[in-house]
Design an enzyme around this catalytic site. Structure first.
Site, PDB file in Angstrom:
ATOM      1  N   LYS A 166      29.977   4.781  16.438  1.00 52.83           N
ATOM      2  CA  LYS A 166      29.153   5.416  16.247  1.00 52.83           C
ATOM      3  C   LYS A 166      28.059   4.697  15.530  1.00 52.83           C
ATOM      4  O   LYS A 166      28.278   3.458  14.901  1.00 52.83           O
ATOM      5  CB  LYS A 166      29.075   6.491  15.159  1.00 52.83           C
ATOM      6  CG  LYS A 166      28.600   7.894  15.128  1.00 52.83           C
ATOM      7  CD  LYS A 166      28.776   8.694  16.426  1.00 52.83           C
ATOM      8  CE  LYS A 166      28.207   9.912  16.343  1.00 52.83           C
ATOM      9  NZ  LYS A 166      28.935  11.064  17.419  1.00 52.83           N
TER      10      LYS A 166
HETATM   11  N1  GLU Z   1      26.965  12.167  20.152  1.00 46.13           N
HETATM   12  C1  GLU Z   1      27.737  12.819  20.763  1.00 46.13           C
HETATM   13  C2  GLU Z   1      29.218  12.966  20.338  1.00 46.13           C
HETATM   14  O1  GLU Z   1      29.512  12.921  19.128  1.00 46.13           O
HETATM   15  C3  GLU Z   1      27.882  12.119  22.185  1.00 46.13           C
HETATM   16  C4  GLU Z   1      28.432  10.809  22.169  1.00 46.13           C
HETATM   17  C5  GLU Z   1      28.366   9.803  23.512  1.00 46.13           C
HETATM   18  O2  GLU Z   1      27.895  10.735  24.771  1.00 46.13           O
HETATM   19  O3  GLU Z   1      28.710   8.722  23.712  1.00 46.13           O
HETATM   20  O4  GLU Z   1      30.076  13.248  20.942  1.00 46.13           O
END
Ligand code: GLU
Length: 424
Positions: free
Chosen positions: A112
């Protein structure tokens, strides 16, 4: 099941993520060494970087990229722009991505990123400069085979396009697979924009089916009206459910007979907020009150720590489907479980987004694109299968769905670690 491992109540997302992991590790009888590995992120990068603002001044912003685990594949996870972003939040979100990807069995680890900023205070040009500089700062970590960002709270397809362009400029050729959630015109995937909401609505439907609740008779409350909340409300409405309340930062909007969701989506498209939206019979409620409205299905689709010990005993939903990451604290989880409220956990409920991100990445690597039907069908299959697998295990072992989901996910990552061995 009593979750005896919860030592103290906290709203620190990383401590919460570790508590959730510990519960699964205990039940799996996980080897001590594996626990030590999986309890902490593998890599963390903090960057302080300058951005020239429109007025000529230079501001320094702080950003993070955390890779929790890359045992099952490249690190994967979104980038968040929010004033409350901090390292522990990013660590938690990275860890949750590891379990989410493992649970739906796509070949990724978890990561993240985040920047401490309120994007609403920036002009479009400032947003672009901030994004390009942040992308440059984290470019030592990201790449199609290493770590693939995506949108999260406060970022969108345009931001992803700038990240892709920045990395491509550095390399001297176009690198579509370095991010997902891109606009369709520049190697995005059909179906990605609605994928998280589609996944939320599919598991909500499956949960309702399991409980003998007819989705066309169900009332729904959604907290958050961004990419996840908006699409979830719309898809549940399309399934025939009655969406009685939604909210955004401006507060909640309640109509006991059901809201006009398409009109609200259009309003937000134009105004970027629900503030000022009106329809006959509409009542205003606060975000707090919204969570406590009587309904069949509650979808918290905003931020962490929304259902806590402070309000868990006043939640009046039969089913909670976690569109957001980490909306329920472990202590609240126990209260909901004891009260017989059926909680579909974040790592399952909102996994539709990263699942279609995976499809987008595969399409980008192959330069071969799929139809929207193909994408939606594959997503449906994965969501239905994952839900059934988690539910079966939960029923078999008399566990919360969250614990069952963790058992599946943590075991996959632990097994991969054992098979690969510890280097050197
Ligand atoms: N931000 C989204 C999540 O928390 C998508 C992450 C992604 O597609 O890599 O799952």
């Amino acid at each position: 099941m009593a979750t005896a491992t919860i030592q103290h109540q906290t709203e620190n997302p990383f401590e919460i993520a570790q508590q959730q992991f510990d519960i699964a590790a205990d039940l799996l009888n996980l080897d001590e060494g594996l626990r030590r590995i999986l309890r902490v992120p593998q890599r963390e990068l903090t960057v302080n970087f300058p951005v020239r603002m429109d007025d000529g001044s230079i501001q320094v912003f702080t950003g993070y990229r955390v890779q929790h685990n890359i045992t099952r594949g490249p690190a994967k996870g979104g980038i968040r722009y929010h004033p409350d972003v901090n390292i522990d939040e990013v660590r938690a979100l990275a860890m949750w991505m590891t379990w989410k990807c493992a649970l739906v069995n796509i070949p990724y680890g978890g990561a993240k990123g985040g920047v401490v900023v309120d994007p609403k205070t920036l002009s479009l040009n400032e947003l672009e400069r901030l994004t390009r500089r942040f992308a440059s700062e984290i470019s030592l970590l990201i790449g199609p085979e290493k770590d693939i960002p995506a949108p999260d709270v406060g970022t969108n397809a345009q931001v992803m396009a700038w990240i892709m362009d920045t990395v491509s400029m550095h390399r001297g050729y176009t690198v579509p697979a370095v991010v997902t959630g891109k606009p369709i015109d520049v190697f995005g995937s059909l179906g990605r924009a609605d994928a998280t909401g589609r996944g939320v609505s599919i598991v909500a439907r499956e949960a309702a089916k399991h409980l003998g609740l007819d989705i066309t008779q169900a009332s729904v409350v959604v907290q958050g009206f961004g990419n996840v909340g908006g699409a979830s409300a719309n898809m549940l409405r399309q399934m025939g459910a009655r969406v009685v309340a939604v909210s955004d930062v401006s507060g909640g909007y309640y109509h006991p007979h059901g809201l006009n969701i398409p009109a609200m989506l259009e309003y937000v498209q134009r105004n970027r907020t629900l503030e000022g939206y009106h329809e006959p019979g509409l009542e205003r409620v606060t975000n707090r009150e919204l969570l406590e409205l009587p309904c069949d299905i509650l979808v918290p689709a905003a931020l962490e720590n929304q259902i806590t010990v402070a309000n868990a005993d006043r939640i009046r939903a039969r089913i909670v489907v976690e569109g957001a990451n980490g909306p329920t604290t472990p202590a609240a989880d126990e209260i909901l479980y004891d009260r017989g409220i059926f909680v579909v956990p974040d790592i399952l409920a909102n996994s539709g987004g990263v699942t279609v991100s995976y499809f987008e990445w595969v399409q980008g690597l192959q330069e071969f694109f799929w139809s929207e039907e193909e994408i939606n069908e594959r997503l449906e299959r994965i969501m239905v299968r994952s839900f059934a697998q988690v539910l079966d295990l939960a029923l078999q072992r008399k566990l919360q769905l969250r614990t069952a989901a963790y058992l599946v996910a943590v075991k996959r990552v632990a097994d991969a670690t054992t098979i690969r061995g510890i280097y050197p």
